[in-house]
Design a protein around this motif. Sequence first.
Motif, PDB file in Angstrom:
ATOM      1  N   LEU A 120     -63.285  51.047  29.400  1.00 22.55           N
ATOM      2  CA  LEU A 120     -64.177  50.289  30.319  1.00 22.55           C
ATOM      3  C   LEU A 120     -63.828  48.695  29.951  1.00 22.55           C
ATOM      4  O   LEU A 120     -64.132  47.744  30.821  1.00 22.55           O
ATOM      5  CB  LEU A 120     -65.216  50.801  30.384  1.00 22.55           C
ATOM      6  N   ARG A 121     -63.973  48.255  28.487  1.00 25.03           N
ATOM      7  CA  ARG A 121     -64.127  46.627  28.197  1.00 25.03           C
ATOM      8  C   ARG A 121     -62.849  46.300  28.560  1.00 25.03           C
ATOM      9  O   ARG A 121     -62.652  45.021  28.973  1.00 25.03           O
ATOM     10  CB  ARG A 121     -64.182  46.800  26.631  1.00 25.03           C
ATOM     11  N   ARG A 122     -61.575  46.898  28.373  1.00 26.40           N
ATOM     12  CA  ARG A 122     -60.343  46.487  28.882  1.00 26.40           C
ATOM     13  C   ARG A 122     -60.219  46.237  30.351  1.00 26.40           C
ATOM     14  O   ARG A 122     -59.802  45.061  30.653  1.00 26.40           O
ATOM     15  CB  ARG A 122     -59.274  47.357  28.462  1.00 26.40           C
ATOM     16  N   LYS A 123     -61.052  46.996  31.165  1.00 29.19           N
ATOM     17  CA  LYS A 123     -61.106  46.720  32.440  1.00 29.19           C
ATOM     18  C   LYS A 123     -61.984  45.760  32.994  1.00 29.19           C
ATOM     19  O   LYS A 123     -61.860  45.287  34.217  1.00 29.19           O
ATOM     20  CB  LYS A 123     -61.247  48.069  33.199  1.00 29.19           C
ATOM     21  N   GLY A 124     -62.714  45.254  32.044  1.00 34.95           N
ATOM     22  CA  GLY A 124     -63.533  44.173  32.404  1.00 34.95           C
ATOM     23  C   GLY A 124     -64.952  44.560  33.170  1.00 34.95           C
ATOM     24  O   GLY A 124     -65.472  43.790  34.067  1.00 34.95           O
ATOM     25  N   VAL A 125     -65.158  45.981  32.805  1.00 28.21           N
ATOM     26  CA  VAL A 125     -66.367  46.532  33.651  1.00 28.21           C
ATOM     27  C   VAL A 125     -67.688  45.872  32.897  1.00 28.21           C
ATOM     28  O   VAL A 125     -67.720  45.511  31.826  1.00 28.21           O
ATOM     29  CB  VAL A 125     -66.673  47.961  33.306  1.00 28.21           C
ATOM     30  N   PRO A 126     -68.663  45.438  33.790  1.00 28.53           N
ATOM     31  CA  PRO A 126     -69.940  44.982  33.289  1.00 28.53           C
ATOM     32  C   PRO A 126     -70.514  45.622  32.236  1.00 28.53           C
ATOM     33  O   PRO A 126     -70.469  46.761  32.117  1.00 28.53           O
ATOM     34  CB  PRO A 126     -70.814  44.558  34.586  1.00 28.53           C
ATOM     35  N   LYS A 127     -71.162  44.774  31.432  1.00 29.13           N
ATOM     36  CA  LYS A 127     -71.830  45.533  30.039  1.00 29.13           C
ATOM     37  C   LYS A 127     -72.881  46.551  30.332  1.00 29.13           C
ATOM     38  O   LYS A 127     -72.724  47.674  29.819  1.00 29.13           O
ATOM     39  CB  LYS A 127     -72.559  44.312  29.206  1.00 29.13           C
ATOM     40  N   ASP A 128     -73.743  46.521  31.346  1.00 33.92           N
ATOM     41  CA  ASP A 128     -74.880  47.119  31.585  1.00 33.92           C
ATOM     42  C   ASP A 128     -74.207  48.368  32.139  1.00 33.92           C
ATOM     43  O   ASP A 128     -74.531  49.647  31.887  1.00 33.92           O
ATOM     44  CB  ASP A 128     -75.656  46.694  32.774  1.00 33.92           C
ATOM     45  N   GLU A 129     -73.121  48.383  32.940  1.00 39.47           N
ATOM     46  CA  GLU A 129     -72.355  49.692  33.472  1.00 39.47           C
ATOM     47  C   GLU A 129     -71.661  50.443  32.508  1.00 39.47           C
ATOM     48  O   GLU A 129     -71.547  51.619  32.545  1.00 39.47           O
ATOM     49  CB  GLU A 129     -71.371  49.047  34.650  1.00 39.47           C
ATOM     50  N   ILE A 130     -71.009  49.613  31.429  1.00 35.59           N
ATOM     51  CA  ILE A 130     -70.437  50.256  30.432  1.00 35.59           C
ATOM     52  C   ILE A 130     -71.410  51.083  29.800  1.00 35.59           C
ATOM     53  O   ILE A 130     -71.024  52.166  29.257  1.00 35.59           O
ATOM     54  CB  ILE A 130     -69.829  49.186  29.359  1.00 35.59           C
ATOM     55  N   ARG A 131     -72.690  50.531  29.402  1.00 39.93           N
ATOM     56  CA  ARG A 131     -73.451  51.208  28.531  1.00 39.93           C
ATOM     57  C   ARG A 131     -74.247  52.403  29.414  1.00 39.93           C
ATOM     58  O   ARG A 131     -74.144  53.559  28.775  1.00 39.93           O
ATOM     59  CB  ARG A 131     -74.660  50.379  28.448  1.00 39.93           C
ATOM     60  N   SER A 132     -74.220  52.567  30.785  1.00 37.54           N
ATOM     61  CA  SER A 132     -74.744  53.736  31.634  1.00 37.54           C
ATOM     62  C   SER A 132     -73.627  54.784  31.541  1.00 37.54           C
ATOM     63  O   SER A 132     -73.840  55.732  31.474  1.00 37.54           O
ATOM     64  CB  SER A 132     -75.411  53.322  32.855  1.00 37.54           C
ATOM     65  N   ARG A 133     -72.427  54.311  31.948  1.00 40.25           N
ATOM     66  CA  ARG A 133     -71.352  55.201  32.077  1.00 40.25           C
ATOM     67  C   ARG A 133     -70.918  55.897  30.725  1.00 40.25           C
ATOM     68  O   ARG A 133     -70.874  57.270  30.600  1.00 40.25           O
ATOM     69  CB  ARG A 133     -70.148  54.538  32.585  1.00 40.25           C
ATOM     70  N   VAL A 134     -70.933  55.331  29.503  1.00 42.28           N
ATOM     71  CA  VAL A 134     -70.566  55.754  28.201  1.00 42.28           C
ATOM     72  C   VAL A 134     -71.690  56.961  27.984  1.00 42.28           C
ATOM     73  O   VAL A 134     -71.367  57.735  27.410  1.00 42.28           O
ATOM     74  CB  VAL A 134     -70.553  54.817  27.234  1.00 42.28           C
ATOM     75  N   GLY A 135     -72.802  56.337  28.075  1.00 42.88           N
ATOM     76  CA  GLY A 135     -74.139  57.313  27.892  1.00 42.88           C
ATOM     77  C   GLY A 135     -73.998  58.643  28.681  1.00 42.88           C
ATOM     78  O   GLY A 135     -74.151  59.735  28.170  1.00 42.88           O
ATOM     79  N   ALA A 136     -73.740  58.319  29.911  1.00 41.78           N
ATOM     80  CA  ALA A 136     -73.552  59.566  31.010  1.00 41.78           C
ATOM     81  C   ALA A 136     -72.406  60.515  30.307  1.00 41.78           C
ATOM     82  O   ALA A 136     -72.640  61.809  30.155  1.00 41.78           O
ATOM     83  CB  ALA A 136     -73.541  59.189  32.078  1.00 41.78           C
ATOM     84  N   MET A 137     -71.277  59.983  29.943  1.00 35.52           N
ATOM     85  CA  MET A 137     -70.179  60.640  29.525  1.00 35.52           C
ATOM     86  C   MET A 137     -70.537  61.399  28.278  1.00 35.52           C
ATOM     87  O   MET A 137     -69.946  62.620  28.081  1.00 35.52           O
ATOM     88  CB  MET A 137     -69.011  59.894  29.696  1.00 35.52           C
ATOM     89  N   LEU A 138     -71.208  60.648  27.272  1.00 32.32           N
ATOM     90  CA  LEU A 138     -71.413  61.569  26.128  1.00 32.32           C
ATOM     91  C   LEU A 138     -72.366  62.574  26.565  1.00 32.32           C
ATOM     92  O   LEU A 138     -72.307  63.591  25.620  1.00 32.32           O
ATOM     93  CB  LEU A 138     -71.953  60.317  24.978  1.00 32.32           C
ATOM     94  N   GLY A 139     -73.149  62.476  27.377  1.00 33.59           N
ATOM     95  CA  GLY A 139     -74.172  63.541  27.686  1.00 33.59           C
ATOM     96  C   GLY A 139     -73.185  64.825  28.247  1.00 33.59           C
ATOM     97  O   GLY A 139     -73.298  65.891  27.873  1.00 33.59           O
ATOM     98  N   VAL A 140     -72.159  64.444  29.108  1.00 32.62           N
ATOM     99  CA  VAL A 140     -71.441  65.551  29.661  1.00 32.62           C
ATOM    100  C   VAL A 140     -70.586  66.434  28.381  1.00 32.62           C
ATOM    101  O   VAL A 140     -70.615  67.428  28.555  1.00 32.62           O
ATOM    102  CB  VAL A 140     -70.296  64.791  30.758  1.00 32.62           C
ATOM    103  N   VAL A 141     -70.294  65.554  27.557  1.00 33.16           N
ATOM    104  CA  VAL A 141     -69.299  66.107  26.600  1.00 33.16           C
ATOM    105  C   VAL A 141     -70.382  66.579  25.301  1.00 33.16           C
ATOM    106  O   VAL A 141     -70.012  66.954  24.101  1.00 33.16           O
ATOM    107  CB  VAL A 141     -68.371  65.246  25.821  1.00 33.16           C
TER     108      VAL A 141
END
Lengths: 382, 287
Positions: A120-141
Amino acid sequence: MTETQSAPVREAPERAVAAIELSGVEKSYVSHGETVAAVRGVDLRIAEGEFFSLLGPSGCGKTTTMRMIAGFEDPTAGAVYLHGSDVTGVPANKRDVNMVFQSYALFPHMNVFENVAFGLRRKGVPKDEIRSRVGAMLGVVDLAGREKRRPAELSGGQQQRVALARALVNRPRALLLDEPLGALDLKLRQLMQVELKRIQREVGITFVYVTHDQSEALTMSDRIAVMNDGVIEQLGTPREIYERPATRFVAGFIGTSNLLGGEVAGAGERAVLAGGPDERIEVPLRDGAAVAVGERLELTVRPEKIGIGLDRPDEGLCRVRGTVTEVVYLGTSTNYNVTTAAGADVVVFLQNATSADDIAVRGDDVWLSWDPRHSYAIHPDA
Amino acid sequence: MAAKSGRLAPYLMILPSGLWLLAFFAIPLVLMVSLSLQTGNLVDGFQQTFHWRNYVDGLDTYGDKFVRSLWYGLLATGACIALAYPAAYWIAFHGGRHKSTYLFLLLLPYFVSFVLRTVSWKLVLTDNGPILGPLRDHGIVPDDFHILDTATAVVSGLTYNFLPFMVLPIYVALERVDHRVVEAAYDLYASRLHAFTKVILPLSLPGVFAGVIMTFVPISADYVNAEVLGGPQNTMIGNVIQSEYFGNSAYPVASALSFTLMAILLIGIFVYARTLGTKDVLEAAGR
């Protein structure tokens, strides 16, 4: 696209655009001055949302095929399409597919959060979105709360899930998995198989799964391509592959299979093979296959489809005489090894559903029987 | 019996080197500390007087030489990194089957004695030597242009002489970088630059870190390069210690200077390790 759709691809679901399509893909390497073909002409179409497995022994070309989909290798010939667009020659970092590596290949110097956030960082996704997407994905796994851990501080199963999250968080068009469960012990592997299937349903992404483990492929896949020596031997659902092996290789590689052969004595819708006195072997000829009388034909029957008994079986069933050479009691089932009168070794799996006693013991002369519909002809050239 | 000898085995294995270190490192070190606090001269003998002024005087008199040594050390170490990293990188990632050959070629000059190598540099850099001679003849550089007896010559010599100690640790670190981890970076949309700065570089920093310690310390204490390639204005602290010891026979002063240098380097390394050697730095580099 219409042109490639009419290509001779077996059993491909009717869809306008395949998630992944390989067309006449070949890959050869030059090693010590010699050209070695790793993949010798692969055509396949993988549908959107499908759990597709490439199954085969090591060196069969399955990993090379996957690496060409990922963009780590360029095909020597042929083309790779992702969602209808030709990506042949496009490097891995420009392809919208992500990979889960065999040894996970986690970044050892980054914690779990940073590993998952990398794409996500390489794709330049905004920081807030990175935090929420990573958090959600870690929940899934199921790794919430372990963001600050280093890969080295995690168990094998957890590292595996980080690798999965690191790829899935990017919402790729397809996820490629290269023997991802190979390093786990049996129990964890079986758990992760179910888990992977659940995650795939949840995220709805196309999974391409490379494995040499047939039970893994049968358990999880919607469809399987069995590869050997750089080509696809058979492509179909797990049931088709198991029940109706198209080639001698597939029959031998998937599960246990019995091969019986003989001279064709009569041919029609079914071929009748010459056998011993009072024996009867016949096999349906499918897909318009034709054999001539006198030709040699082989057929396969799965061990659990064969019955064993001391009395002559009913008419209508195939029947062969043999001698029991080994009886192995396995709790839920019993395995019988039988040598037929013609000299073939046959394995029979019998469920111990009703009888507590063995039907036959070593040295007994027995009748083997099966329904002809459960046997499949394999032509000598296949 | 077997269990007992099994427990003793590790100690037995470390015994020879332990005794070696005790006899030739620890004991001389204590003797040197004692010597650094003595007064006297070679004729009348030295007495233990706990003369701390040896240290104060040493720093007062030769402070500029300490500063120059550390400055040359920094310059040469920096130059070593600049030369060693690309070379190690190329060998590790593009060396193919001939990696060991390339490494061997890189190390080949170091089979020749340290002094001989430095003297040969003097021959190369001399005013009418193979480099400056033609340049002067063609008027590309003025006649009063020199390389010998300058800081450039000394730092170049230091860089050259200690280069392998930078190449090898960096090479080992790069060689250990899992190629699949680099592939994973590309798979996760990293450009070549980002794959390097976010993954390869941070993973090889421990090698750079080790290389810096292995070069900066001996470079700062070196005296051969300044002696052979430098002039009076390039004197390093190593030269001072050498001349105090062998020239003036001022053993206490030479010992005090040695310990001062050792203390400075130890403190420097400690601070360096605490700030750069932690995993947080690697993590920050990967972000």
